[in-house]
Design a protein around this motif. Sequence first.
Motif, PDB file in Angstrom:
ATOM      1  N   HIS A   2       0.905  -1.321   0.029  1.00 36.56           N
ATOM      2  CA  HIS A   2      -0.072  -0.151  -0.113  1.00 36.56           C
ATOM      3  C   HIS A   2       0.965   1.277  -0.096  1.00 36.56           C
ATOM      4  O   HIS A   2       0.415   2.215  -0.670  1.00 36.56           O
ATOM      5  CB  HIS A   2      -0.971  -0.026   1.040  1.00 36.56           C
ATOM      6  N   THR A   3       1.811   1.096   0.891  1.00 35.57           N
ATOM      7  CA  THR A   3       2.687   2.401   1.034  1.00 35.57           C
ATOM      8  C   THR A   3       3.327   2.695  -0.293  1.00 35.57           C
ATOM      9  O   THR A   3       3.350   3.816  -0.946  1.00 35.57           O
ATOM     10  CB  THR A   3       3.590   2.193   2.219  1.00 35.57           C
ATOM     11  N   ALA A   4       3.973   1.777  -0.932  1.00 32.94           N
ATOM     12  CA  ALA A   4       4.725   1.740  -2.264  1.00 32.94           C
ATOM     13  C   ALA A   4       3.471   2.330  -3.445  1.00 32.94           C
ATOM     14  O   ALA A   4       3.972   3.198  -4.190  1.00 32.94           O
ATOM     15  CB  ALA A   4       5.344   0.455  -2.690  1.00 32.94           C
ATOM     16  N   SER A   5       2.468   1.732  -3.373  1.00 32.77           N
ATOM     17  CA  SER A   5       1.249   2.297  -4.253  1.00 32.77           C
ATOM     18  C   SER A   5       1.063   3.655  -4.309  1.00 32.77           C
ATOM     19  O   SER A   5       0.478   4.496  -5.045  1.00 32.77           O
ATOM     20  CB  SER A   5       0.184   1.519  -4.230  1.00 32.77           C
ATOM     21  N   MET A   6       1.296   4.377  -3.035  1.00 33.77           N
ATOM     22  CA  MET A   6       0.757   5.703  -2.719  1.00 33.77           C
ATOM     23  C   MET A   6       1.856   6.684  -2.478  1.00 33.77           C
ATOM     24  O   MET A   6       2.024   7.605  -1.862  1.00 33.77           O
ATOM     25  CB  MET A   6      -0.167   5.581  -1.402  1.00 33.77           C
ATOM     26  N   ALA A   7       3.151   6.296  -2.930  1.00 33.63           N
ATOM     27  CA  ALA A   7       4.450   7.067  -2.863  1.00 33.63           C
ATOM     28  C   ALA A   7       4.365   8.426  -3.279  1.00 33.63           C
ATOM     29  O   ALA A   7       4.968   9.220  -2.849  1.00 33.63           O
ATOM     30  CB  ALA A   7       5.463   6.209  -3.648  1.00 33.63           C
ATOM     31  N   GLY A   8       3.704   8.531  -4.314  1.00 35.37           N
ATOM     32  CA  GLY A   8       3.451  10.161  -4.936  1.00 35.37           C
ATOM     33  C   GLY A   8       2.814  11.021  -4.076  1.00 35.37           C
ATOM     34  O   GLY A   8       3.017  12.267  -3.969  1.00 35.37           O
ATOM     35  N   SER A   9       2.095  10.456  -2.997  1.00 32.87           N
ATOM     36  CA  SER A   9       1.799  11.357  -1.910  1.00 32.87           C
ATOM     37  C   SER A   9       2.328  11.545  -0.530  1.00 32.87           C
ATOM     38  O   SER A   9       2.022  11.816   0.344  1.00 32.87           O
ATOM     39  CB  SER A   9       0.180  11.024  -1.452  1.00 32.87           C
ATOM     40  N   GLY A  10       3.615  10.504  -0.709  1.00 33.56           N
ATOM     41  CA  GLY A  10       4.287  10.304   0.644  1.00 33.56           C
ATOM     42  C   GLY A  10       3.714   9.414   1.667  1.00 33.56           C
ATOM     43  O   GLY A  10       3.890   9.699   2.578  1.00 33.56           O
ATOM     44  N   GLU A  11       2.589   8.699   1.392  1.00 33.40           N
ATOM     45  CA  GLU A  11       1.518   8.312   2.330  1.00 33.40           C
ATOM     46  C   GLU A  11       2.660   7.064   3.174  1.00 33.40           C
ATOM     47  O   GLU A  11       3.267   6.453   2.577  1.00 33.40           O
ATOM     48  CB  GLU A  11       0.455   7.467   1.835  1.00 33.40           C
ATOM     49  N   GLN A  12       2.374   7.290   4.352  1.00 30.35           N
ATOM     50  CA  GLN A  12       3.006   6.293   5.394  1.00 30.35           C
ATOM     51  C   GLN A  12       2.404   6.092   6.595  1.00 30.35           C
ATOM     52  O   GLN A  12       1.563   6.646   7.165  1.00 30.35           O
ATOM     53  CB  GLN A  12       4.723   6.715   5.774  1.00 30.35           C
ATOM     54  N   TRP A  30      -2.492   6.713   9.008  1.00 29.68           N
ATOM     55  CA  TRP A  30      -1.754   7.011   7.833  1.00 29.68           C
ATOM     56  C   TRP A  30      -1.552   8.581   7.691  1.00 29.68           C
ATOM     57  O   TRP A  30      -2.097   9.351   8.276  1.00 29.68           O
ATOM     58  CB  TRP A  30      -2.602   6.822   6.548  1.00 29.68           C
ATOM     59  N   GLN A  31      -0.205   9.075   7.182  1.00 31.84           N
ATOM     60  CA  GLN A  31      -0.202  10.514   7.143  1.00 31.84           C
ATOM     61  C   GLN A  31       0.315  10.402   5.692  1.00 31.84           C
ATOM     62  O   GLN A  31       1.118   9.688   5.035  1.00 31.84           O
ATOM     63  CB  GLN A  31       1.216  10.620   8.015  1.00 31.84           C
ATOM     64  N   ALA A  32      -0.350  11.642   4.814  1.00 29.63           N
ATOM     65  CA  ALA A  32       0.050  12.005   3.723  1.00 29.63           C
ATOM     66  C   ALA A  32      -0.177  13.091   3.180  1.00 29.63           C
ATOM     67  O   ALA A  32      -0.695  13.963   3.963  1.00 29.63           O
ATOM     68  CB  ALA A  32      -0.802  10.931   2.820  1.00 29.63           C
ATOM     69  N   ARG A  33       0.342  13.486   1.956  1.00 29.24           N
ATOM     70  CA  ARG A  33       0.045  14.871   1.397  1.00 29.24           C
ATOM     71  C   ARG A  33      -0.996  14.739   0.130  1.00 29.24           C
ATOM     72  O   ARG A  33      -0.387  14.021  -0.834  1.00 29.24           O
ATOM     73  CB  ARG A  33       1.163  15.644   1.132  1.00 29.24           C
ATOM     74  N   HIS A  34      -2.102  15.182   0.138  1.00 32.25           N
ATOM     75  CA  HIS A  34      -2.989  15.079  -1.074  1.00 32.25           C
ATOM     76  C   HIS A  34      -3.467  16.572  -1.290  1.00 32.25           C
ATOM     77  O   HIS A  34      -3.904  17.344  -0.376  1.00 32.25           O
ATOM     78  CB  HIS A  34      -4.004  14.098  -0.683  1.00 32.25           C
ATOM     79  N   LEU A  35      -3.541  16.961  -2.422  1.00 32.70           N
ATOM     80  CA  LEU A  35      -4.035  18.117  -2.802  1.00 32.70           C
ATOM     81  C   LEU A  35      -3.352  19.523  -2.135  1.00 32.70           C
ATOM     82  O   LEU A  35      -3.947  20.449  -1.821  1.00 32.70           O
ATOM     83  CB  LEU A  35      -5.498  18.454  -2.644  1.00 32.70           C
TER      84      LEU A  35
END
Length: 127
Positions: A2-12, A30-35
């Motif tokens: 999952h984390t690798a699939s969301m690498a574009g948003s830095g999701e971890q 989860w922590q991420a950057r979206h929009l």
Amino acid sequence: MHTASMAGSGEQAVGGVTSGRMRLGDSVTWQARHLGLRWRMTSRISAHEPPHYFVDEQVTGPFKHWHHAHYFEPTRDGGTVMRDVIDFAAPLGLLGTIAETTVLNRYMPRLIRARNSHIKAIVESAH
């Protein structure tokens, strides 16, 4: 994966179950950057019937509500089709409704399709 699939948003995963498989009742933050915004969301596995489906629901986070069902269906050729069904609502009343209509209803399906394409590529390269 999952984390690798969301690498574009830095999701971890930053809390709860942060690696391995999750089970009924488990939660993850989860922590991420979206929009352009940084956010955190804690979700819990609220339904789990391997190998058919599981559901994660937001406990705390940016949405008024978030319900994400993942269905796994066998194909005739021995493969698996994964289908996501997501029900969400933005907070903030009318402002949230405007955000859903103008941004989120396009952004979320694109995000999930990109995640699923990444997962598909990983799974297919393993065979």
